[in-house]
Design an enzyme around this catalytic site. Sequence first.
Site, PDB file in Angstrom:
ATOM      1  N   ARG A  50      20.056  -5.094   0.268  1.00 14.57           N
ATOM      2  CA  ARG A  50      18.827  -4.398  -0.111  1.00 14.57           C
ATOM      3  C   ARG A  50      17.671  -4.799   0.809  1.00 14.57           C
ATOM      4  O   ARG A  50      16.865  -3.953   1.216  1.00 14.57           O
ATOM      5  CB  ARG A  50      18.479  -4.672  -1.581  1.00 14.57           C
ATOM      6  CG  ARG A  50      17.327  -3.809  -2.062  1.00 14.57           C
ATOM      7  CD  ARG A  50      17.129  -3.897  -3.565  1.00 14.57           C
ATOM      8  NE  ARG A  50      16.711  -5.216  -3.984  1.00 14.57           N
ATOM      9  CZ  ARG A  50      16.636  -5.619  -5.250  1.00 14.57           C
ATOM     10  NH1 ARG A  50      16.969  -4.784  -6.234  1.00 14.57           N
ATOM     11  NH2 ARG A  50      16.246  -6.827  -5.560  1.00 14.57           N
ATOM     12  N   LYS A 149      11.580  -2.619  -1.235  1.00 15.22           N
ATOM     13  CA  LYS A 149      11.015  -3.786  -1.935  1.00 15.22           C
ATOM     14  C   LYS A 149      10.033  -4.432  -0.969  1.00 15.22           C
ATOM     15  O   LYS A 149      10.353  -5.389  -0.270  1.00 15.22           O
ATOM     16  CB  LYS A 149      12.147  -4.731  -2.362  1.00 15.22           C
ATOM     17  CG  LYS A 149      11.744  -5.643  -3.500  1.00 15.22           C
ATOM     18  CD  LYS A 149      12.946  -6.255  -4.152  1.00 15.22           C
ATOM     19  CE  LYS A 149      12.580  -7.461  -4.974  1.00 15.22           C
ATOM     20  NZ  LYS A 149      11.569  -7.244  -6.007  1.00 15.22           N
ATOM     21  N   GLU A 182      10.259   2.715 -14.468  1.00 20.76           N
ATOM     22  CA  GLU A 182      10.690   1.325 -14.646  1.00 20.76           C
ATOM     23  C   GLU A 182       9.509   0.509 -15.142  1.00 20.76           C
ATOM     24  O   GLU A 182       8.417   1.036 -15.309  1.00 20.76           O
ATOM     25  CB  GLU A 182      11.235   0.759 -13.327  1.00 20.76           C
ATOM     26  CG  GLU A 182      10.231   0.800 -12.183  1.00 20.76           C
ATOM     27  CD  GLU A 182      10.765   0.213 -10.875  1.00 20.76           C
ATOM     28  OE1 GLU A 182      11.768  -0.507 -10.896  1.00 20.76           O
ATOM     29  OE2 GLU A 182      10.156   0.490  -9.835  1.00 20.76           O
TER      30      GLU A 182
HETATM   31  N1  PMP Z   1      11.873  -3.020 -10.293  1.00 19.46           N
HETATM   32  C1  PMP Z   1      10.977  -3.660  -9.537  1.00 19.46           C
HETATM   33  C2  PMP Z   1       9.715  -2.974  -9.173  1.00 19.46           C
HETATM   34  C3  PMP Z   1      11.242  -4.974  -9.106  1.00 19.46           C
HETATM   35  O1  PMP Z   1      10.349  -5.624  -8.341  1.00 19.46           O
HETATM   36  C4  PMP Z   1      12.444  -5.606  -9.472  1.00 19.46           C
HETATM   37  C5  PMP Z   1      12.754  -6.989  -8.990  1.00 19.46           C
HETATM   38  N2  PMP Z   1      11.950  -7.964  -9.588  1.00 19.46           N
HETATM   39  C6  PMP Z   1      13.332  -4.905 -10.299  1.00 19.46           C
HETATM   40  C7  PMP Z   1      13.026  -3.604 -10.673  1.00 19.46           C
HETATM   41  C8  PMP Z   1      14.623  -5.525 -10.745  1.00 19.46           C
HETATM   42  O2  PMP Z   1      15.511  -5.643  -9.671  1.00 19.46           O
HETATM   43  P1  PMP Z   1      16.543  -6.852  -9.564  1.00 19.46           P
HETATM   44  O3  PMP Z   1      17.440  -6.753 -10.754  1.00 19.46           O
HETATM   45  O4  PMP Z   1      17.274  -6.592  -8.302  1.00 19.46           O
HETATM   46  O5  PMP Z   1      15.763  -8.094  -9.544  1.00 19.46           O
END
Ligand code: PMP
Length: 289
Positions: A50, A149, A182
């Site tokens: 990622r 990200k 989200e």
């Molecule tokens: N959405 C956002 C905006 C995030 O920054 C994150 C990570 N903190 C997630 C979802 C969750 O992703 P992950 O399970 O890969 O940490």
Amino acid sequence: MKIYINGRLFAEKDAKISVFDHGLLYGDGVFEGIRTYNGRVFMLEEHLHRLYRSAKAITLNIPLEKDGMSKAVVRTCKANRTLNGYVRLVVTRGVGTLGLNPFVCSKPQVIIIAANIQLYPKKLYEDGLKLVTVGTLRNHTESVSPNIKSLNYLNNIMAKIEAINAGVMEAIMLNPQGFVAEATGDNIFVVKGDRLRTPPIWAGALEGITRNVVMGLAAEQGYDVREETLTRYDLYTADEVFLTGTAAEIIGVVEIDRRIVGKGAPGPVTRRLANAFRALARSTGVPIL
Ligand code: PMP
């Protein structure tokens, strides 16, 4: 604490980055948050995939191959004995001018911090989290893709401010079409009977690594798991709602917009998946020592 910068480990007080780095000046860079459990780095390869995809999307050339980056993460964890902790991996655009142009920046800076995190108080995992939906919309996917990200988290921070000002700890962000995207740093799931639903990536969700693990675990356990566009109606009428994220892990949601979700306590599906997740996290990953 020893901090990794560009291949060297520095004492915390000596770990420094230029004020001309575009990571600071413009939030120009990418990052990952990674967990270590029981002496292993959890889902390291997935996080690195990622990270490199995020970097590619913003034309940032990471000065290390994935394999070298993997070794650097393990080395930093080892140096700090981060056996049950949280790793922040950051790649900035590097030193540039005061203008925006990323192509005049010197080489990208790779920073690895191996530390700890407790995103929410322990008690909230038993009692459940209260959320509100907020006015700040998740970035349009063709504005800044939520799948990058990046170091620019102002979209999420603006939503977080609204949540905190409303007296709760976390926000649910909708996308410009009004569908659920989200939370500010976590993905969201809705449970209805044996059906598990989470917004599709195109609806403005980051493709969370915890999300993918949970979808796999839930499918293994016989739930009907699918991506589906969700509205606030779906949240308000759910049996259970929970959030997933590297730092948060799996946390039940008991109230949304001051409406009680389900029975007002983290439900059986949430607890079952959280247990399965913990068991998996403790037994897989890249060894540190
Ligand atoms: N959405 C956002 C905006 C995030 O920054 C994150 C990570 N903190 C997630 C979802 C969750 O992703 P992950 O399970 O890969 O940490």
